[in-house]
Write an enzyme that holds these catalytic residues in place. Sequence first.
Site, PDB file in Angstrom:
ATOM      1  N   HIS A 169      -7.277  66.468  44.997  1.00  0.00           N
ATOM      2  CA  HIS A 169      -6.001  65.848  44.264  1.00  0.00           C
ATOM      3  C   HIS A 169      -6.587  64.824  43.172  1.00  0.00           C
ATOM      4  O   HIS A 169      -5.965  65.080  42.116  1.00  0.00           O
ATOM      5  CB  HIS A 169      -5.066  65.048  45.315  1.00  0.00           C
ATOM      6  CG  HIS A 169      -4.362  65.936  46.129  1.00  0.00           C
ATOM      7  ND1 HIS A 169      -4.807  66.777  47.297  1.00  0.00           N
ATOM      8  CD2 HIS A 169      -3.239  66.400  45.799  1.00  0.00           C
ATOM      9  CE1 HIS A 169      -3.613  67.147  47.668  1.00  0.00           C
ATOM     10  NE2 HIS A 169      -2.806  67.185  46.915  1.00  0.00           N
ATOM     11  N   HIS A 180      -8.642  60.726  52.813  1.00  0.00           N
ATOM     12  CA  HIS A 180      -9.935  60.397  52.204  1.00  0.00           C
ATOM     13  C   HIS A 180     -10.493  59.128  52.315  1.00  0.00           C
ATOM     14  O   HIS A 180      -9.735  58.056  52.546  1.00  0.00           O
ATOM     15  CB  HIS A 180      -9.859  60.376  50.710  1.00  0.00           C
ATOM     16  CG  HIS A 180      -9.549  61.997  50.179  1.00  0.00           C
ATOM     17  ND1 HIS A 180     -10.629  63.005  50.287  1.00  0.00           N
ATOM     18  CD2 HIS A 180      -8.600  62.625  49.842  1.00  0.00           C
ATOM     19  CE1 HIS A 180     -10.172  63.836  50.020  1.00  0.00           C
ATOM     20  NE2 HIS A 180      -8.914  63.901  49.396  1.00  0.00           N
TER      21      HIS A 180
HETATM   22  O1  LIG Z   1      -9.132  66.850  48.722  1.00  0.00           O
HETATM   23  P1  LIG Z   1      -7.542  66.597  48.664  1.00  0.00           P
HETATM   24  O2  LIG Z   1      -7.364  65.320  47.745  1.00  0.00           O
HETATM   25  O3  LIG Z   1      -7.335  66.336  50.124  1.00  0.00           O
HETATM   26  O4  LIG Z   1      -7.008  67.500  48.143  1.00  0.00           O
HETATM   27  C1  LIG Z   1      -7.188  69.094  48.706  1.00  0.00           C
HETATM   28  C2  LIG Z   1      -6.410  70.053  47.782  1.00  0.00           C
HETATM   29  O5  LIG Z   1      -7.395  70.226  46.658  1.00  0.00           O
HETATM   30  C3  LIG Z   1      -6.682  71.046  45.826  1.00  0.00           C
HETATM   31  O6  LIG Z   1      -7.859  71.007  44.684  1.00  0.00           O
HETATM   32  C4  LIG Z   1      -6.730  72.497  46.223  1.00  0.00           C
HETATM   33  O7  LIG Z   1      -5.983  73.500  45.255  1.00  0.00           O
HETATM   34  C5  LIG Z   1      -5.785  72.251  47.411  1.00  0.00           C
HETATM   35  O8  LIG Z   1      -5.756  73.613  48.190  1.00  0.00           O
HETATM   36  C6  LIG Z   1      -6.317  71.596  48.620  1.00  0.00           C
HETATM   37  O9  LIG Z   1      -5.089  71.267  49.464  1.00  0.00           O
END
Ligand SMILES: O=P(O)(O)OC[C@H]1O[C@@H](O)[C@H](O)[C@@H](O)[C@@H]1O
Length: 382
Positions: free
Chosen positions: A142, A200
Amino acid sequence: MRQHSQSMSPCPATSPLSAPISTGGSTHAATGSRSSALLGSTCPPTAPWSAPSAGAGTSWLSPGGRRRSPPAPASTTRTTPGCPLSPLLTSSTTRPSPMRILFGERPYWWVLDTDYYGNNSAPEIQQFPLTCETGPGSPSGHAMGAAGVYYVMVTALLSAAGGEKQSRTLRYWLLWTVLWIGFWAVQVCVCMSRVFIAAHFPHQVIAGVFSGMAVAKTFQHIRFIYRASFHRYLGITLFLFSFTLGFYLLLWTFGVDLLWTLEKAQKWCSRPEWVHIDTTPFASLLRNLGILFGLGLALNSHMYQESSRLKQGQQLLPFRLGCIAASLLTLHIFDAFKPPSHTQLLFYALSFCKSAAVPLAAVGLIPYCLSQLLGTQDKKAA
Ligand SMILES: O=P(O)(O)OC[C@H]1O[C@@H](O)[C@H](O)[C@@H](O)[C@@H]1O
């Protein structure tokens, strides 16, 4: 932030997932050993396309279509004999050491899974509907996505407003300040929200922001993507797909499970319905490939070439505003469509098609329709 909607199959009745997430003392210990016993201990990788469907008996389909062997007793699951463990790749049955938070552990499962706390009770971490991500936590996807997209927007706006370096006015520097403050405000919000929901550790979101900016900056300098033919886009899409699958299967044959995080998520998420198939790395791969393919198709289409002609014409502002409004509306409609997740192959195929349709609509179809509309009006007025 992306909406999650496709929840994976429910977890086994005996799974710790159905138990409260209490981490204190004996409850935690009991939960940990019970779930370890439910998971295999012979380094069993997960197929990239298969969500960790935890049906009764916890058997997962392997790439060869075989079912995983029955679980071994809990006592054998702290280390995994025969697994080529590295700091990055490991079986989900290995208990994470504190150092492993650098390599993709997520806090919501790490605190329950680690032996760091020994006989003391681990901190109690609340989970939310968006907590139970199934991919590795490092770097944050994200944060990376938000940083990449906003970086491109900010730098594009500044380069449009900037002109020559020497002739930059006070207005330009005001805009520069506002845009970069906005950029960092968004990043801080994204990062804090990811950490708050225990998806995270802080260093993972920071790594996400900086890697997102680095990716965006790199692609700004790769000019050929603006002129690449459809065959090139298709070739890259197929190459990325086969390379990823091939690499995964190669490691799989050596007993290395790149998707070790899937089982962690399912094992430690407090509610089965919070584990979503669209968070799996394979779903993410197909979405990204779909976007790449759709973009190649759109940029090389007759529709795009036709609409490009109007871009040099008189009606530029209404054309652009119309494109923005229609694209936002269309994307909203696309977002509302959730591919059915009961059949995984169908889900992945539809995810790919949906992602391909997005650039096709925003880059090809919508500008084409608007340019035709405005072109017709021009002719009438003349
Ligand atoms: O690593 P994070 O912040 O939890 O995000 C995970 C997301 O990252 C995104 O890049 C993906 O497209 C998603 O499928 C995934 O759920």
